[in-house]
Design a protein around this motif. Structure first.
Motif, mmCIF file in Angstrom:
data_model
loop_
_atom_site.group_PDB
_atom_site.id
_atom_site.type_symbol
_atom_site.label_atom_id
_atom_site.label_comp_id
_atom_site.label_asym_id
_atom_site.label_seq_id
_atom_site.Cartn_x
_atom_site.Cartn_y
_atom_site.Cartn_z
ATOM 1 N N GLN A 33 -9.978 -20.724 -0.668
ATOM 2 C CA GLN A 33 -10.385 -20.137 -2.058
ATOM 3 C C GLN A 33 -9.043 -20.922 -3.024
ATOM 4 N N LYS A 34 -9.704 -21.092 -4.195
ATOM 5 C CA LYS A 34 -8.980 -21.610 -5.340
ATOM 6 C C LYS A 34 -8.145 -20.641 -5.859
ATOM 7 N N TYR A 35 -6.852 -20.931 -6.342
ATOM 8 C CA TYR A 35 -5.834 -20.067 -6.646
ATOM 9 C C TYR A 35 -6.420 -19.377 -8.282
ATOM 10 N N ASN A 36 -6.235 -18.095 -8.158
ATOM 11 C CA ASN A 36 -6.783 -17.364 -9.474
ATOM 12 C C ASN A 36 -5.806 -16.566 -9.958
ATOM 13 N N PRO A 37 -5.198 -16.839 -11.009
ATOM 14 C CA PRO A 37 -3.903 -15.843 -11.345
ATOM 15 C C PRO A 37 -4.198 -14.464 -11.769
ATOM 16 N N GLU A 38 -5.572 -14.380 -12.233
ATOM 17 C CA GLU A 38 -5.994 -12.912 -12.314
ATOM 18 C C GLU A 38 -5.967 -12.156 -11.071
ATOM 19 N N LYS A 39 -6.712 -12.690 -9.985
ATOM 20 C CA LYS A 39 -6.806 -12.083 -8.851
ATOM 21 C C LYS A 39 -5.417 -11.939 -8.345
ATOM 22 N N GLY A 40 -4.668 -12.732 -8.559
ATOM 23 C CA GLY A 40 -3.231 -12.527 -8.061
ATOM 24 C C GLY A 40 -2.484 -11.327 -8.551
ATOM 25 N N GLN A 41 -2.574 -11.171 -9.840
ATOM 26 C CA GLN A 41 -2.082 -10.050 -10.822
ATOM 27 C C GLN A 41 -2.627 -8.741 -10.072
ATOM 28 N N LYS A 42 -4.131 -9.010 -10.215
ATOM 29 C CA LYS A 42 -4.804 -7.504 -9.465
ATOM 30 C C LYS A 42 -4.216 -7.112 -8.030
ATOM 31 N N LEU A 43 -4.152 -8.261 -7.202
ATOM 32 C CA LEU A 43 -3.502 -8.126 -6.131
ATOM 33 C C LEU A 43 -2.102 -7.297 -6.087
ATOM 34 N N LYS A 44 -1.402 -7.633 -6.999
ATOM 35 C CA LYS A 44 0.273 -7.342 -7.078
ATOM 36 C C LYS A 44 0.274 -5.690 -7.613
ATOM 37 N N ASP A 45 -0.706 -5.632 -8.773
ATOM 38 C CA ASP A 45 -1.086 -4.036 -9.162
ATOM 39 C C ASP A 45 -1.453 -3.396 -8.011
ATOM 40 N N SER A 46 -2.425 -3.600 -7.045
ATOM 41 C CA SER A 46 -2.805 -2.645 -6.149
ATOM 42 C C SER A 46 -1.781 -2.522 -5.268
ATOM 43 N N ALA A 47 -0.775 -3.638 -4.863
ATOM 44 C CA ALA A 47 0.343 -3.209 -3.929
ATOM 45 C C ALA A 47 1.165 -2.265 -4.762
ATOM 46 N N VAL A 48 1.330 -2.483 -5.939
ATOM 47 C CA VAL A 48 2.294 -1.462 -6.589
ATOM 48 C C VAL A 48 1.668 -0.152 -6.760
ATOM 49 N N HIS A 49 0.345 -0.035 -6.812
ATOM 50 C CA HIS A 49 -0.409 1.293 -6.646
ATOM 51 C C HIS A 49 -0.202 2.013 -5.319
ATOM 52 N N LEU A 50 -0.270 0.975 -4.401
ATOM 53 C CA LEU A 50 -0.226 1.471 -2.870
ATOM 54 C C LEU A 50 1.316 1.969 -2.628
ATOM 55 N N LEU A 51 2.208 1.243 -3.146
ATOM 56 C CA LEU A 51 3.552 1.651 -3.048
ATOM 57 C C LEU A 51 3.728 2.977 -3.742
ATOM 58 N N ARG A 52 3.397 3.306 -4.885
ATOM 59 C CA ARG A 52 3.707 4.626 -5.434
ATOM 60 C C ARG A 52 2.991 5.764 -4.712
ATOM 61 N N CYS A 53 1.794 5.381 -4.259
ATOM 62 C CA CYS A 53 0.809 6.466 -3.704
ATOM 63 C C CYS A 53 1.538 6.759 -2.276
ATOM 64 N N HIS A 54 2.064 6.002 -1.587
ATOM 65 C CA HIS A 54 2.276 5.997 -0.216
ATOM 66 C C HIS A 54 3.223 7.252 -0.006
ATOM 67 N N GLN A 55 3.032 8.207 0.915
ATOM 68 C CA GLN A 55 3.863 9.285 1.165
ATOM 69 C C GLN A 55 5.068 9.054 2.001
ATOM 70 N N ASN A 56 5.056 7.973 2.804
ATOM 71 C CA ASN A 56 6.135 7.678 3.418
ATOM 72 C C ASN A 56 6.552 6.321 3.410
ATOM 73 N N LEU A 57 7.665 5.915 2.432
ATOM 74 C CA LEU A 57 7.778 4.756 2.257
ATOM 75 C C LEU A 57 8.413 3.912 3.380
ATOM 76 N N ASN A 58 9.100 4.513 4.404
ATOM 77 C CA ASN A 58 9.850 4.031 5.141
ATOM 78 C C ASN A 58 8.632 3.273 6.464
ATOM 79 N N ASP A 59 7.452 4.187 6.645
ATOM 80 C CA ASP A 59 6.494 3.913 7.428
ATOM 81 C C ASP A 59 5.868 2.393 6.819
#
Length: 470
Positions: A33-59
């Motif tokens: 797939q061609k590089y898409n900056p918007e999708k890259g930012q969405k992916l990063k935002d999703s990762a941040v959201h996952l990080l915030r919601c995850h109950q056990n950061l060490n896991d």
């Protein structure tokens, strides 16, 4: 088993009969797939959201760790169960590991470190031996963590706002001393922490409850009493400075008016709690210990220092108003009947001590001026007003003449305008001062003879006689 049927050859087997891996099976299905900056930012935002919601950061970190990096796992590097001090080299190594980890997760390193340190602080506060104070082992662990946090702050690898937000998620587990040390060691100051709370009322309630518990510790005979006293003094100085400063237009990170409102709210709650406890007569209880600890903050050694005199006077005046107007249920008729029980000798020693500390800061002149203003503008608790008068004339000899002048002014205004309220106030004040004895104030009979109105003014004489006989 001997009876088992022979397996059909796997369709996923390679030409040589070797079972292919999932990566090999999926290799032909992945389209470039061609590089898409918007999708890259969405992916990063999703990762941040996952990080915030995850109950056990060490896991979560273990899931993304490559086998060769397991020795660098952050849960091992920042070991909350270890009380050992980190060297400059090890702190730098932790910073590098955090950067590497943030890069692999695709999230800002400041958010990653903030989330991790909030969890570490929560872990340090776990299983407390004291409701608000850390034990020696916990202090050592927290100190080690704060050294790392300060390094990360210096190198722009720590988000204060994210840390505050994450810390409040563990609000019920936090010890007040841990929060205070974050402020004292310049990781996040208390104003920043309080303003980041999503619910101002809940946060004010949390701080009020913890202050009550802290006041109890200042009255307890334990090794950490000096720590409790230093914390209480520092917290009160901060609240007074923010709540009673003349210029409220200070720089703030979130809501400009939130911190002064919270500061005043918490200080008012503490005063009401103390007055309610004294009124209920709950002696030799934890509440009574808390009141003793709280009234101690009005001493010179606790309040003076970083607070300006003007802010301190505004705070003391506000406290005096609260005392005089607290629970105004008694009428004038009640006051006349019960005055003898409100003399200086019969007033609770904690309250007379508080009065004296207020009068020292405000001076007798300012105190009487403030007393006049409150009586004219608000409904008052007569027991508090008259016990205040008794303390003034008993402990401050210069106040005796000030009270006489005040009463004379009240009587003049009463006879000039037939203002009954002024006359009633004058009688109550004179009767109260006279209770303290002739060495302090003239007897009521002597004062009556001197101040009796002119006989040709029958209405004034009638009012005067009626109230003097009450």
């Amino acid at each position: 088993m001997s009876g088992s049927l022979p397996r059909e050859p796997s369709s996923s087997a390679g030409p040589s009969g070797r079972r292919r891996t999932w990566a090999e099976l999926l290799a032909g299905r992945v389209k470039k797939q061609k590089y898409n900056p918007e999708k890259g930012q969405k992916l990063k935002d999703s990762a941040v959201h996952l990080l915030r919601c995850h109950q056990n950061l060490n896991d979560l970190l273990l899931e993304v760790e490559d086998p060769q990096y397991k020795s660098l796992c952050l849960s091992k590097l920042i070991d909350c169960d270890s009380a050992g001090e980190h060297t400059d080299c090890s702190i730098s190594f932790i910073g590098s590991a955090l950067q590497d980890q943030a890069l692999r997760l695709g999230v800002p390193v400041g958010i990653l470190s903030a989330r991790m340190f909030a969890g570490c602080v929560e872990q340090v506060c776990a299983e407390p031996s004291n409701p608000v104070l850390l034990n020696a082992e916990q202090r050592k662990k927290l100190s080690s963590l704060l050294d790392i946090a300060q390094y990360l702050l210096t190198h722009n690898m720590f988000s204060r706002l994210s840390f505050c937000q994450e810390l409040w998620k563990a609000q019920n587990s936090l010890l007040l001393e841990a929060v205070w040390r974050l402020h004292a060691q310049n990781v996040v100051n208390l104003q920043e922490l309080l303003e980041s709370h999503p619910d101002t009322q809940a946060m004010a309630t949390w701080l009020f409850g913890n202050l009550c518990l802290l006041c109890e510790q200042t009255d307890a005979s334990c090794p950490s009493t000096d720590v409790a006293e230093a914390m209480l003094s520092g917290l009160v100085q901060l609240l007074v400075l923010r709540g009673f400063q003349e210029n409220l237009a200070l720089k703030r990170t979130v809501t400009p008016e939130k911190m002064p409102q919270v500061a005043i709210d918490v200080l008012q709650r503490m005063s009401v709690f103390a007055l309610d406890t004294l009124a209920a007569g709950r002696l030799d209880t934890s509440d009574h210990k808390a009141v003793r600890g709280w009234f101690g903050v009005y001493s010179g050694r606790s309040c003076c220092g970083m607070i300006g005199v003007d802010s301190l006077k505004r705070f003391f005046s506000h406290t005096l108003t609260q005392i005089l107007t607290h629970n105004p249920v008694l009428k004038v008729s009640d006051a006349i009947q019960m005055q003898k029980e409100w003399s200086f000798a019969k007033t609770h020693p904690l309250l007379t001590t508080l009065y004296c500390r207020l009068f020292v800061m405000l001076s007798p002149e300012e105190s009487i001026s403030h007393l006049k203003e409150v009586l004219e503008m608000q409904e008052v608790n007569w027991q508090r007003v008259l016990s205040c008068v008794s303390t003034l004339v008993t402990c401050f000899p210069e106040a005796q003449q000030l009270v006489k002048d005040w009463v004379a002014c009240l009587m003049t205004r009463a006879f000039e305008s037939y203002h009954l309220d002024n006359m009633v106030t004058a009688f109550l004040v004179v009767r109260q001062a006279a209770l303290e004895g002739p060495s302090i104030f003239p007897s009521y009979a002597d004062w009556f003879k001197v101040c009796a109105p002119c006989p040709q003014d029958p209405y004034s004489l009638f009012c005067f006689q009626q109230h003097s006989l009450s």
